[in-house]
Design an enzyme around this catalytic site. Structure first.
Site, PDB file in Angstrom:
ATOM      1  CB  CYS A 132      29.110  47.096  18.428  1.00  0.00           C
ATOM      2  SG  CYS A 132      28.362  48.257  19.581  1.00  0.00           S
ATOM      3  CG  HIS A 187      29.669  43.526  20.186  1.00  0.00           C
ATOM      4  ND1 HIS A 187      30.569  44.281  20.891  1.00  0.00           N
ATOM      5  CD2 HIS A 187      28.468  44.152  20.298  1.00  0.00           C
ATOM      6  CE1 HIS A 187      29.941  45.331  21.399  1.00  0.00           C
ATOM      7  NE2 HIS A 187      28.675  45.273  21.054  1.00  0.00           N
ATOM      8  CG  ASN A 243      28.368  47.009  24.315  1.00  0.00           C
ATOM      9  OD1 ASN A 243      29.268  47.407  23.587  1.00  0.00           O
ATOM     10  ND2 ASN A 243      27.187  46.647  23.851  1.00  0.00           N
TER      11      ASN A 243
HETATM   12  C1  LIG Z   1      18.385  46.636  27.674  1.00  0.00           C
HETATM   13  C2  LIG Z   1      17.731  45.344  28.116  1.00  0.00           C
HETATM   14  C3  LIG Z   1      18.595  44.628  29.161  1.00  0.00           C
HETATM   15  C4  LIG Z   1      16.407  45.697  28.771  1.00  0.00           C
HETATM   16  O1  LIG Z   1      15.741  44.497  29.156  1.00  0.00           O
HETATM   17  P1  LIG Z   1      14.232  44.282  28.766  1.00  0.00           P
HETATM   18  O2  LIG Z   1      13.783  43.028  29.399  1.00  0.00           O
HETATM   19  O3  LIG Z   1      14.080  44.411  27.277  1.00  0.00           O
HETATM   20  O4  LIG Z   1      13.586  45.519  29.479  1.00  0.00           O
HETATM   21  P2  LIG Z   1      12.173  46.200  29.208  1.00  0.00           P
HETATM   22  O5  LIG Z   1      12.427  47.570  28.700  1.00  0.00           O
HETATM   23  O6  LIG Z   1      11.259  45.303  28.402  1.00  0.00           O
HETATM   24  O7  LIG Z   1      11.616  46.257  30.676  1.00  0.00           O
HETATM   25  C5  LIG Z   1      11.335  45.070  31.448  1.00  0.00           C
HETATM   26  C6  LIG Z   1      11.165  45.470  32.888  1.00  0.00           C
HETATM   27  O8  LIG Z   1      12.431  45.877  33.440  1.00  0.00           O
HETATM   28  C7  LIG Z   1      12.362  47.232  33.919  1.00  0.00           C
HETATM   29  N1  LIG Z   1      13.630  47.855  33.603  1.00  0.00           N
HETATM   30  C8  LIG Z   1      14.037  48.372  32.412  1.00  0.00           C
HETATM   31  N2  LIG Z   1      15.292  48.840  32.536  1.00  0.00           N
HETATM   32  C9  LIG Z   1      15.669  48.636  33.802  1.00  0.00           C
HETATM   33  C10 LIG Z   1      16.848  48.890  34.527  1.00  0.00           C
HETATM   34  N3  LIG Z   1      17.926  49.449  33.940  1.00  0.00           N
HETATM   35  N4  LIG Z   1      16.904  48.515  35.822  1.00  0.00           N
HETATM   36  C11 LIG Z   1      15.852  47.922  36.423  1.00  0.00           C
HETATM   37  N5  LIG Z   1      14.703  47.667  35.786  1.00  0.00           N
HETATM   38  C12 LIG Z   1      14.602  48.002  34.498  1.00  0.00           C
HETATM   39  C13 LIG Z   1      11.195  47.852  33.193  1.00  0.00           C
HETATM   40  O9  LIG Z   1      10.630  48.899  33.939  1.00  0.00           O
HETATM   41  C14 LIG Z   1      10.248  46.676  33.084  1.00  0.00           C
HETATM   42  O10 LIG Z   1       9.578  46.511  34.312  1.00  0.00           O
HETATM   43  P3  LIG Z   1       8.063  45.948  34.362  1.00  0.00           P
HETATM   44  O11 LIG Z   1       8.116  44.562  33.769  1.00  0.00           O
HETATM   45  O12 LIG Z   1       7.753  45.974  35.827  1.00  0.00           O
HETATM   46  O13 LIG Z   1       7.251  46.898  33.528  1.00  0.00           O
HETATM   47  C15 LIG Z   1      17.463  44.369  26.936  1.00  0.00           C
HETATM   48  O14 LIG Z   1      16.525  44.921  26.063  1.00  0.00           O
HETATM   49  C16 LIG Z   1      18.691  44.051  26.177  1.00  0.00           C
HETATM   50  O15 LIG Z   1      19.537  43.331  26.669  1.00  0.00           O
HETATM   51  N6  LIG Z   1      18.795  44.526  24.909  1.00  0.00           N
HETATM   52  C17 LIG Z   1      19.952  44.349  24.081  1.00  0.00           C
HETATM   53  C18 LIG Z   1      20.918  45.419  24.446  1.00  0.00           C
HETATM   54  C19 LIG Z   1      22.251  45.243  23.837  1.00  0.00           C
HETATM   55  O16 LIG Z   1      22.806  44.180  23.828  1.00  0.00           O
HETATM   56  N7  LIG Z   1      22.788  46.321  23.314  1.00  0.00           N
HETATM   57  C20 LIG Z   1      24.060  46.360  22.765  1.00  0.00           C
HETATM   58  C21 LIG Z   1      23.985  46.301  21.310  1.00  0.00           C
HETATM   59  S1  LIG Z   1      25.517  46.637  20.604  1.00  0.00           S
END
Ligand SMILES: CC(C)(COP(=O)(O)OP(=O)(O)OC[C@H]1O[C@@H](n2cnc3c(N)ncnc32)[C@H](O)[C@@H]1OP(=O)(O)O)[C@@H](O)C(=O)NCCC(=O)NCCS
Length: 349
Positions: free
Chosen positions: A129, A270, A301
């Protein structure tokens, strides 16, 4: 006496002249994504800021309009038009992508020929990215070094070819598109020094889960049951890195250009995730009048394409003007980052 080797002499300053983008026709709202990942429109919007994204349609061949080559060619054509330049004035093409899934030829060489160039230097950049800002820095350095007068820079992705629709971390984030600018000489500085870096110890944070050899070994063993390669992401690790480390990267780009956050008109990070953008705006104490790109809401993204697409969004609808001072910051797989302070280019009609 060995023969003296001449030095090329280039422009003192460079700028982005014109910008062109290609957004795939097909708009995909969250409602089309949520089923296989047991999610909801509300969860996706709250966690990422994404309402919809564009998915490319049709084949991957170089004649297909929404292939990597097809989208890059159209964005390049529009960037040339916005720059009032013809293809034969371009001295090099630098194309950033992570989703042209052949090792050769470079997509840049094919795009150069599609645009009517002949015997033009062309190559691809693989920096995830951060790819567009890496390519932009290289283009600017080429013009300064005197080895090209004008360089076409393209960021393009067709990430849907690497997307597992059942992957809860990735399926709602990544998308497709292309954006391009022409870099050329300028009276005043229009592209500040790049701040860039990488950390290969964090490759697992965002990566393709298997390479060609692993894939073919799996095909030999399982036949049609073999899973194709997918992009995988450790969302929490990426979020933590982006929301903390990137403050330093942004400050580095500002310091190198001798510009403070107060001097900025526009911030174009980004488009990874709107929560990362919000965190950066907060830690950098961006003044309220700075226009912040939020193209992710409708584009998702798009990795190497996201910064030119986001520049297009702020110029077209976000209140920014060509010539405005902007901080660009690309970051992602590597983990790698690159960013610079720039003056925004003109856009194609
Ligand atoms: C991907 C992202 C949104 C996930 O959010 P998160 O809060 O870290 O998610 P987690 O894996 O810790 O899970 C938190 C909760 O959401 C749930 N969850 C995870 N993915 C889910 C989805 N797609 N839809 C619904 N629920 C989801 C999990 O089951 C968990 O539930 P619980 O609390 O009941 O156990 C977050 O990590 C993020 O924004 N990361 C950066 C990604 C990014 O910018 N990437 C591009 C880089 S170039």
């Amino acid at each position: 006496m060995p023969a003296r080797i001449d030095t090329a002499v280039g422009a003192a300053h460079t700028q982005m002249l014109g910008l062109g983008v290609y957004r795939p026709e097909r708009i995909v709202p969250n409602s089309e994504i949520v089923g296989p990942i047991d999610s909801s429109d509300e969860w996706i919007q709250t966690r990422s800021g994404i309402r919809a994204r564009r998915f490319a349609s049709g084949g991957r061949g170089s004649a297909d309009p929404e292939s990597v080559i097809g989208m890059a060619t159209e964005a390049g054509r529009r960037a040339l038009a916005a720059s009032n330049l013809d293809a034969d004035q371009i001295g090099a093409v630098v194309l950033a992508t992570s989703s042209q899934m052949v090792l050769g030829p470079s997509a840049g060489a094919v795009v150069a020929t599609n645009l009517g160039m002949s015997d033009t230097a062309a190559f691809d950049v693989s920096a995830g990215c951060a790819g567009f800002c890496y390519a932009l820095a290289n283009a600017s350095h080429m013009v300064r070094a005197g080895i090209a007068q004008y360089v076409l820079v393209i960021g393009v992705e067709r990430l849907t070819d690497l997307l597992d629709p059942t992957d809860r971390s990735c399926a709602f984030i990544f998308a497709d598109g292309a954006g391009a600018v022409v870099v050329g000489p300028s009276e005043e500085e229009g592209i500040g020094p790049v701040a860039w870096g990488s950390d290969g110890s964090q490759t697992a944070a965002i990566k393709q889960d298997k390479d060609f050899q692993e894939f073919f070994a799996e095909v030999a063993e399982k036949g049609a049951e073999a899973g194709r390669p997918f992009i995988r992401m450790q969302g929490t690790a990426v979020f933590r890195w982006a929301a903390t480390f990137l403050e330093k990267a942004c400050r580095d780009a500002l310091d190198k250009a001798g510009v403070s956050a107060e001097d900025l008109d526009v911030f174009v990070p980004h488009q990874a995730n709107s929560r990362i953008t919000d965190a950066l705006v907060r830690v950098l104490k961006m003044p309220e009048n700075v226009v912040v790109a939020k193209d992710i809401a409708e584009a998702g993204n798009t990795s190497a394409a996201s910064i030119p697409l986001a520049m297009d969004q702020v110029l077209r609808t976000g209140g920014a003007q060509p010539g405005d001072t902007a901080l660009l910051m690309g970051f992602g797989a590597g983990l790698a980052y690159a960013g610079q302070v720039v003056r925004l280019p003109r856009i194609a009609e």
